[in-house]
Design a protein around this motif. Structure first.
Motif, PDB file in Angstrom:
ATOM      1  N   GLY A   1       0.816  -1.211   0.000  1.00  0.00           N
ATOM      2  CA  GLY A   1       0.000   0.000   0.000  1.00  0.00           C
ATOM      3  C   GLY A   1       0.850   1.261   0.000  1.00  0.00           C
ATOM      4  N   ALA A   2       1.886   1.262   0.823  1.00  0.00           N
ATOM      5  CA  ALA A   2       2.784   2.427   0.872  1.00  0.00           C
ATOM      6  C   ALA A   2       3.502   2.611  -0.460  1.00  0.00           C
ATOM      7  CB  ALA A   2       3.789   2.263   2.011  1.00  0.00           C
ATOM      8  N   MET A   3       3.953   1.510  -1.051  1.00  0.00           N
ATOM      9  CA  MET A   3       4.655   1.599  -2.338  1.00  0.00           C
ATOM     10  C   MET A   3       3.705   2.047  -3.446  1.00  0.00           C
ATOM     11  SD  MET A   3       7.746   1.157  -1.655  1.00  0.00           S
ATOM     12  CE  MET A   3       8.116   1.524  -3.349  1.00  0.00           C
ATOM     13  N   ARG A   4       2.476   1.542  -3.441  1.00  0.00           N
ATOM     14  CA  ARG A   4       1.483   1.962  -4.442  1.00  0.00           C
ATOM     15  C   ARG A   4       1.254   3.463  -4.343  1.00  0.00           C
ATOM     16  NH1 ARG A   4      -3.417   1.206  -4.670  1.00  0.00           N
ATOM     17  NH2 ARG A   4      -3.843   0.891  -2.496  1.00  0.00           N
ATOM     18  N   SER A   5       1.101   3.942  -3.116  1.00  0.00           N
ATOM     19  CA  SER A   5       0.872   5.368  -2.898  1.00  0.00           C
ATOM     20  C   SER A   5       2.074   6.190  -3.359  1.00  0.00           C
ATOM     21  CB  SER A   5       0.598   5.606  -1.412  1.00  0.00           C
ATOM     22  OG  SER A   5       0.464   6.970  -1.155  1.00  0.00           O
ATOM     23  N   TRP A   6       3.260   5.769  -3.012  1.00  0.00           N
ATOM     24  CA  TRP A   6       4.484   6.495  -3.376  1.00  0.00           C
ATOM     25  C   TRP A   6       4.661   6.558  -4.889  1.00  0.00           C
ATOM     26  CZ3 TRP A   6       7.882   9.434  -0.770  1.00  0.00           C
ATOM     27  CH2 TRP A   6       9.074   9.766  -1.422  1.00  0.00           C
ATOM     28  N   LEU A   7       4.417   5.410  -5.551  1.00  0.00           N
ATOM     29  CA  LEU A   7       4.593   5.336  -7.005  1.00  0.00           C
ATOM     30  C   LEU A   7       3.357   5.812  -7.764  1.00  0.00           C
ATOM     31  CD1 LEU A   7       6.387   1.877  -7.252  1.00  0.00           C
ATOM     32  CD2 LEU A   7       7.431   4.141  -7.467  1.00  0.00           C
ATOM     33  N   LYS A   8       2.267   6.077  -7.039  1.00  0.00           N
ATOM     34  CA  LYS A   8       1.012   6.535  -7.636  1.00  0.00           C
ATOM     35  C   LYS A   8       0.490   5.553  -8.692  1.00  0.00           C
ATOM     36  CE  LYS A   8       1.960  11.412  -6.834  1.00  0.00           C
ATOM     37  NZ  LYS A   8       3.110  11.353  -6.000  1.00  0.00           N
ATOM     38  N   VAL A   9       0.378   4.279  -8.268  1.00  0.00           N
ATOM     39  CA  VAL A   9      -0.125   3.233  -9.151  1.00  0.00           C
ATOM     40  C   VAL A   9      -1.157   2.384  -8.408  1.00  0.00           C
ATOM     41  CG1 VAL A   9       2.008   3.070 -10.490  1.00  0.00           C
ATOM     42  CG2 VAL A   9       1.690   1.571  -8.526  1.00  0.00           C
ATOM     43  N   ASP A  10      -1.929   1.653  -9.155  1.00  0.00           N
ATOM     44  CA  ASP A  10      -2.827   0.642  -8.611  1.00  0.00           C
ATOM     45  C   ASP A  10      -2.284  -0.714  -9.008  1.00  0.00           C
ATOM     46  OD1 ASP A  10      -4.768   2.239  -7.346  1.00  0.00           O
ATOM     47  OD2 ASP A  10      -5.750   2.629  -9.269  1.00  0.00           O
ATOM     48  N   ILE A  11      -2.624  -1.714  -8.217  1.00  0.00           N
ATOM     49  CA  ILE A  11      -2.233  -3.082  -8.549  1.00  0.00           C
ATOM     50  C   ILE A  11      -3.503  -3.854  -8.846  1.00  0.00           C
ATOM     51  CG2 ILE A  11      -1.215  -5.234  -7.687  1.00  0.00           C
ATOM     52  CD1 ILE A  11       0.607  -3.544  -5.922  1.00  0.00           C
ATOM     53  N   GLU A  12      -3.530  -4.487 -10.003  1.00  0.00           N
ATOM     54  CA  GLU A  12      -4.657  -5.337 -10.392  1.00  0.00           C
ATOM     55  C   GLU A  12      -4.126  -6.738 -10.607  1.00  0.00           C
ATOM     56  OE1 GLU A  12      -6.648  -3.906 -13.851  1.00  0.00           O
ATOM     57  OE2 GLU A  12      -7.023  -1.939 -12.984  1.00  0.00           O
ATOM     58  N   VAL A  13      -4.891  -7.716 -10.134  1.00  0.00           N
ATOM     59  CA  VAL A  13      -4.500  -9.113 -10.303  1.00  0.00           C
ATOM     60  C   VAL A  13      -5.414  -9.727 -11.345  1.00  0.00           C
ATOM     61  CG1 VAL A  13      -4.302 -11.352  -9.151  1.00  0.00           C
ATOM     62  CG2 VAL A  13      -3.736  -9.256  -7.911  1.00  0.00           C
ATOM     63  N   HIS A  14      -4.801 -10.387 -12.290  1.00  0.00           N
ATOM     64  CA  HIS A  14      -5.545 -11.079 -13.343  1.00  0.00           C
ATOM     65  C   HIS A  14      -5.126 -12.543 -13.325  1.00  0.00           C
ATOM     66  CE1 HIS A  14      -6.896  -7.297 -15.157  1.00  0.00           C
ATOM     67  NE2 HIS A  14      -5.707  -6.854 -14.828  1.00  0.00           N
ATOM     68  N   ALA A  15      -6.094 -13.420 -13.176  1.00  0.00           N
ATOM     69  CA  ALA A  15      -5.795 -14.847 -13.207  1.00  0.00           C
ATOM     70  C   ALA A  15      -5.684 -15.292 -14.669  1.00  0.00           C
ATOM     71  CB  ALA A  15      -6.896 -15.638 -12.498  1.00  0.00           C
ATOM     72  N   VAL A  16      -4.665 -16.075 -14.940  1.00  0.00           N
ATOM     73  CA  VAL A  16      -4.449 -16.596 -16.286  1.00  0.00           C
ATOM     74  C   VAL A  16      -4.511 -18.113 -16.203  1.00  0.00           C
ATOM     75  CG1 VAL A  16      -2.836 -16.724 -18.219  1.00  0.00           C
ATOM     76  CG2 VAL A  16      -2.988 -14.631 -16.851  1.00  0.00           C
ATOM     77  N   PRO A  17      -5.410 -18.743 -16.959  1.00  0.00           N
ATOM     78  CA  PRO A  17      -5.503 -20.200 -16.897  1.00  0.00           C
ATOM     79  C   PRO A  17      -4.208 -20.855 -17.386  1.00  0.00           C
ATOM     80  CG  PRO A  17      -7.118 -19.303 -18.453  1.00  0.00           C
ATOM     81  CD  PRO A  17      -6.330 -18.165 -17.902  1.00  0.00           C
ATOM     82  N   THR A  18      -3.836 -21.939 -16.717  1.00  0.00           N
ATOM     83  CA  THR A  18      -2.672 -22.707 -17.163  1.00  0.00           C
ATOM     84  C   THR A  18      -3.148 -23.819 -18.082  1.00  0.00           C
ATOM     85  OG1 THR A  18      -2.810 -24.146 -15.238  1.00  0.00           O
ATOM     86  CG2 THR A  18      -1.384 -22.238 -15.059  1.00  0.00           C
TER      87      THR A  18
END
Length: 107
Positions: free
Chosen positions: A89-106
């Protein structure tokens, strides 16, 4: 004799000069954690913290002691999920980015 340069110096400089590189490292750290490679993820996060906000600022942001954060992000650290969430959370705020997780089927 060949001139050499410290890997850490090179990484720090690149993180500071290239926001996309810093964002890519944060993405890599999250991906590595989720894919079962926490040791490498912690080292990447440590390098990212050192080159951006620093451990003292991270301690203020997360309300965790800086020495504890250093231990958590060492190769053999063992941060719990709450601490990881606070660090990301601190790194996201500092870098001004959001993190999105996308599942990719194997296959």
């Amino acid at each position: 004799m060949a001139l050499t340069r410290s890997y850490k110096h090179t990484i720090n400089e690149r993180i500071q000069q290239d926001p996309a590189f810093a964002q890519g490292l944060l993405d890599d750290a999250a991906t590595l954690f989720l894919n079962g490679e926490p040791e490498v993820a912690r080292i990447i996060l440590r390098d990212l913290v050192n080159a951006t906000l620093g451990f003292e600022e991270l301690a203020r942001e997360t309300e965790k002691p800086s020495k504890s954060l250093h231990r958590m992000l060492s190769a053999h650290g063992n941060p719990n999920m709450d601490n990881l969430a606070a660090i990301f959370g601190a790194m996201r705020s500092w870098l001004k980015v959001d993190i999105e997780v996308h599942a990719v089927p194997t296959d």
